[in-house]
Scaffold this motif. Structure first.
Motif, PDB file in Angstrom:
ATOM      1  N   SER A   1      44.014 126.369 -11.629  1.00  0.00           N
ATOM      2  CA  SER A   1      45.391 126.524 -12.102  1.00  0.00           C
ATOM      3  C   SER A   1      45.554 125.847 -13.456  1.00  0.00           C
ATOM      4  O   SER A   1      44.754 124.989 -13.836  1.00  0.00           O
ATOM      5  N   ASP A   2      46.591 126.226 -14.161  1.00  0.00           N
ATOM      6  CA  ASP A   2      46.921 125.563 -15.430  1.00  0.00           C
ATOM      7  C   ASP A   2      47.098 124.052 -15.233  1.00  0.00           C
ATOM      8  O   ASP A   2      46.653 123.255 -16.050  1.00  0.00           O
ATOM      9  N   ALA A   3      47.756 123.679 -14.143  1.00  0.00           N
ATOM     10  CA  ALA A   3      48.007 122.255 -13.905  1.00  0.00           C
ATOM     11  C   ALA A   3      46.696 121.512 -13.702  1.00  0.00           C
ATOM     12  O   ALA A   3      46.503 120.406 -14.213  1.00  0.00           O
ATOM     13  N   TYR A   4      45.780 122.141 -12.954  1.00  0.00           N
ATOM     14  CA  TYR A   4      44.469 121.498 -12.775  1.00  0.00           C
ATOM     15  C   TYR A   4      43.771 121.314 -14.111  1.00  0.00           C
ATOM     16  O   TYR A   4      43.235 120.239 -14.409  1.00  0.00           O
ATOM     17  N   ILE A   5      43.781 122.364 -14.931  1.00  0.00           N
ATOM     18  CA  ILE A   5      43.021 122.312 -16.195  1.00  0.00           C
ATOM     19  C   ILE A   5      43.566 121.219 -17.119  1.00  0.00           C
ATOM     20  O   ILE A   5      42.806 120.410 -17.653  1.00  0.00           O
ATOM     21  N   ARG A   6      44.893 121.147 -17.269  1.00  0.00           N
ATOM     22  CA  ARG A   6      45.409 120.118 -18.181  1.00  0.00           C
ATOM     23  C   ARG A   6      45.326 118.719 -17.553  1.00  0.00           C
ATOM     24  O   ARG A   6      45.102 117.736 -18.247  1.00  0.00           O
ATOM     25  N   GLY A   7      45.475 118.634 -16.233  1.00  0.00           N
ATOM     26  CA  GLY A   7      45.363 117.333 -15.571  1.00  0.00           C
ATOM     27  C   GLY A   7      43.937 116.801 -15.643  1.00  0.00           C
ATOM     28  O   GLY A   7      43.712 115.636 -15.987  1.00  0.00           O
ATOM     29  N   LYS A   8      42.988 117.674 -15.343  1.00  0.00           N
ATOM     30  CA  LYS A   8      41.557 117.312 -15.404  1.00  0.00           C
ATOM     31  C   LYS A   8      41.192 116.820 -16.822  1.00  0.00           C
ATOM     32  O   LYS A   8      40.486 115.808 -16.971  1.00  0.00           O
ATOM     33  N   ALA A   9      41.688 117.528 -17.839  1.00  0.00           N
ATOM     34  CA  ALA A   9      41.348 117.147 -19.214  1.00  0.00           C
ATOM     35  C   ALA A   9      41.859 115.742 -19.518  1.00  0.00           C
ATOM     36  O   ALA A   9      41.150 114.912 -20.095  1.00  0.00           O
ATOM     37  N   MET A  10      43.094 115.461 -19.114  1.00  0.00           N
ATOM     38  CA  MET A  10      43.644 114.139 -19.380  1.00  0.00           C
ATOM     39  C   MET A  10      42.913 113.058 -18.576  1.00  0.00           C
ATOM     40  O   MET A  10      42.577 111.994 -19.083  1.00  0.00           O
ATOM     41  N   ALA A  11      42.687 113.340 -17.314  1.00  0.00           N
ATOM     42  CA  ALA A  11      42.059 112.346 -16.445  1.00  0.00           C
ATOM     43  C   ALA A  11      40.651 111.999 -16.930  1.00  0.00           C
ATOM     44  O   ALA A  11      40.279 110.818 -17.000  1.00  0.00           O
ATOM     45  N   GLU A  12      39.889 113.012 -17.295  1.00  0.00           N
ATOM     46  CA  GLU A  12      38.511 112.757 -17.733  1.00  0.00           C
ATOM     47  C   GLU A  12      38.475 112.080 -19.103  1.00  0.00           C
ATOM     48  O   GLU A  12      37.563 111.294 -19.396  1.00  0.00           O
ATOM     49  N   ALA A  13      39.482 112.367 -19.935  1.00  0.00           N
ATOM     50  CA  ALA A  13      39.508 111.735 -21.260  1.00  0.00           C
ATOM     51  C   ALA A  13      39.710 110.226 -21.148  1.00  0.00           C
ATOM     52  O   ALA A  13      39.120 109.443 -21.882  1.00  0.00           O
ATOM     53  N   THR A  14      40.563 109.816 -20.202  1.00  0.00           N
ATOM     54  CA  THR A  14      40.826 108.383 -20.084  1.00  0.00           C
ATOM     55  C   THR A  14      39.877 107.708 -19.099  1.00  0.00           C
ATOM     56  O   THR A  14      39.710 106.500 -19.127  1.00  0.00           O
ATOM     57  N   ASN A  15      39.251 108.479 -18.237  1.00  0.00           N
ATOM     58  CA  ASN A  15      38.446 107.897 -17.174  1.00  0.00           C
ATOM     59  C   ASN A  15      37.295 108.841 -16.830  1.00  0.00           C
ATOM     60  O   ASN A  15      37.337 109.518 -15.795  1.00  0.00           O
ATOM     61  N   PRO A  16      36.276 108.892 -17.676  1.00  0.00           N
ATOM     62  CA  PRO A  16      35.210 109.894 -17.503  1.00  0.00           C
ATOM     63  C   PRO A  16      34.563 109.804 -16.123  1.00  0.00           C
ATOM     64  O   PRO A  16      34.268 108.709 -15.637  1.00  0.00           O
ATOM     65  N   GLY A  17      34.387 110.963 -15.509  1.00  0.00           N
ATOM     66  CA  GLY A  17      33.742 111.001 -14.195  1.00  0.00           C
ATOM     67  C   GLY A  17      34.686 110.751 -13.038  1.00  0.00           C
ATOM     68  O   GLY A  17      34.264 110.675 -11.880  1.00  0.00           O
ATOM     69  N   ILE A  18      36.007 110.667 -13.305  1.00  0.00           N
ATOM     70  CA  ILE A  18      36.956 110.288 -12.245  1.00  0.00           C
ATOM     71  C   ILE A  18      36.969 111.275 -11.075  1.00  0.00           C
ATOM     72  O   ILE A  18      36.965 110.865  -9.914  1.00  0.00           O
ATOM     73  N   GLU A  19      36.972 112.595 -11.375  1.00  0.00           N
ATOM     74  CA  GLU A  19      37.031 113.541 -10.258  1.00  0.00           C
ATOM     75  C   GLU A  19      35.793 113.424  -9.373  1.00  0.00           C
ATOM     76  O   GLU A  19      35.901 113.422  -8.146  1.00  0.00           O
ATOM     77  N   ASP A  20      34.628 113.308  -9.985  1.00  0.00           N
ATOM     78  CA  ASP A  20      33.404 113.170  -9.187  1.00  0.00           C
ATOM     79  C   ASP A  20      33.423 111.899  -8.343  1.00  0.00           C
ATOM     80  O   ASP A  20      32.975 111.908  -7.194  1.00  0.00           O
ATOM     81  N   SER A  21      33.941 110.817  -8.908  1.00  0.00           N
ATOM     82  CA  SER A  21      33.889 109.590  -8.099  1.00  0.00           C
ATOM     83  C   SER A  21      34.941 109.627  -6.986  1.00  0.00           C
ATOM     84  O   SER A  21      34.698 109.130  -5.884  1.00  0.00           O
ATOM     85  N   LEU A  22      36.088 110.242  -7.234  1.00  0.00           N
ATOM     86  CA  LEU A  22      37.045 110.452  -6.139  1.00  0.00           C
ATOM     87  C   LEU A  22      36.439 111.360  -5.066  1.00  0.00           C
ATOM     88  O   LEU A  22      36.599 111.128  -3.870  1.00  0.00           O
ATOM     89  N   ALA A  23      35.764 112.407  -5.504  1.00  0.00           N
ATOM     90  CA  ALA A  23      35.149 113.353  -4.554  1.00  0.00           C
ATOM     91  C   ALA A  23      34.129 112.645  -3.669  1.00  0.00           C
ATOM     92  O   ALA A  23      34.096 112.846  -2.444  1.00  0.00           O
TER      93      ALA A  23
END
Lengths: 130, 130, 130, 130, 130, 130
Positions: E4-26
């Motif tokens: 979704s659009d929300a995922y794409i813009r959220g992911k971009a912001m999250a990874e910019a400030t905290n690289p690897g965040i989605e993988d470590s949450l996963a």
């Protein structure tokens, strides 16, 4: 803009239980908060209420527990979720037991206030079904 | 002094899940608060946890919901009731879903903190059962 | 700058119970919040703790009640005020009774956590006085 | 009694935004709490709202954030500070965004209740300005 | 599944400030809560932190205000958002002023606890930048 | 079923201050929560309000402190306990001082809301006694 999966399943659930909900949220909030109404469909319904792994009845009773323990200031939302719990198969007794249990965690005033909120819902539902 | 019905059924439940609980409460608290330990048997267990009208699993999940929503400051009690929920037949997934749902009511930090508390319990239970 | 009446009476009380308090607050906080330490003397002590119309013992017990009911996250402040209550003439039993009563308002986990905080203070005071 | 610096600057700010405020507080509260009205001038206004180091707009928006997250029970004060934020240059959109953000910290019911409180203020301000 | 659009813009912001965040949450949460990590990208970041209508600095300061007022139990999250506020251009003084202001809304113990949490962040940031 | 000691002393106290209370609780709540009314006699009154070790006046003032600090959502219960404190010998000034002190712990809005609740009780009591 195409809709996300979360929006689609959230919207379906929200409209099934509350027809016209997105439009009425939009009319009230979207001018001041662009995208608010679709966000509610996607977030609250799409990412929470439609999740697998927990039956609806337990999900609503857990919500009733939390809102009762947090205290009377969320009374409108508490009443919505008491109604949802009943419509998902919870008995009035189960709703009342969950609230009563909250005396131990949210205190006795919070419990009594929530019980009074529940009695209003039970009476309204009784009148509807009577 | 003869024991009340509430004391008798509360004591039975408390000792079944936590042998020696009244004696250890007495040793710690009764000198400063006379009657505290028997009061816990009668009140918390006798008047709340042993009530009819709600199955144990749902009662514990509702308690987990409330403690998660109220925030991380009751972490020891949250972990006790997560364990009780699992032992009453709840799956780890159900516990996690109840906690996840609380993001909407107690906020995201409270939800994440409770999820971390749950992961510790799951690991300890896994080690015990493994 | 001349000192206000509230500063003067607050400072006197604060230093009497905790010698050097304004200087140690200043060393820790004034660089980032100019005037913080004198503000604490004037506000918390000058406008609240030194007021007439309520004896110190009851004022501190009321504070213990509130901090216990608000939950374990203010544990350091709770312990300070338990000590203040004892030094104003409250018995350990009175402190414990006030905390126990909070089960009805802040819930059982908050009460137990506060009681544990009190036991630590009682032991430390006993060791000092023993 | 001469007035403290904090009283003088607090009184000036309070009367500028709310003429007659000290007298009306005095009429309502000073009989039962001697000195309450001047204490409000000195403490809330003199020691907090008139501090340097943060622009008024951000200070009021931070206050709106906190009151929204703490829940609907402080609705009158929330509405006062929403009005203060608008009068310090915040847009309605900024107020609404701050409140919306609080869904993540105070939960969705607290956010919706605060948003409804804001809509009332926006309408009243619009009517005044229209 | 397309994002979704929300995922794409959220992911971009999250990874910019905290690289690897989605993988470590996963790695930590997805086994017990399927989809949790992508849900965080879409919801918290996509639907909240990336919204227009409020500058980042004010958004983070409002969040600091709320977490300070809600009390010390969300200390880890409070420290994350203090750091975010500083990196969005807030001064240490502005962060401290926002927290100090919360004495009026969350009480003095909550304010002091949050100020102590901020001092730790300021020291760590100073060490990094020094 | 014979009555427990806690029920007997709780019932005596509850009926002395509020004649007919168990019957009116039973009429309102026992159909949905079997045993609720006798449970209130035994638990809240028998195990808490009738305990030794703390005089009634201090017990009620501590309760007023907690309910004021927890915020306006328990206004009906706050007013009941303000009345109880007055009838146990507390002066209006003492009640007001306890509430005023709570500005430091529950925040200024909670304090003001509680003070307004107290003023209503003082007026009603004055009218009764006038």
């Amino acid at each position: 803009m195409s809709h996300s999966d979360a929006y689609i399943r959230g919207k379906a659930m929200a409209e099934a239980t509350n027809p016209g909900i997105e439009d009425s949220l939009a009319a009230r909030y979207d001018a001041i908060l662009p995208g608010f109404s679709s966000s509610m469909m996607e977030v609250a319904f799409g990412h929470y209420y439609t999740r697998d792994g927990l039956d609806d009845k337990t999900r609503y009773l857990a919500t009733v527990a939390a809102l009762a323990a947090l205290g009377g200031q969320t009374r409108p939302q508490l009443q919505v979720h008491i109604r949802n719990a009943l419509r998902s198969g919870a008995t009035q007794r189960e709703v009342a037991e969950v609230i009563n249990q909250m005396a131990l965690y949210g205190g006795f005033p919070a419990m009594i206030n929530a019980l009074n909120a529940a009695l209003e819902v039970f009476e309204a539902e009784g009148a509807e079904n009577g």
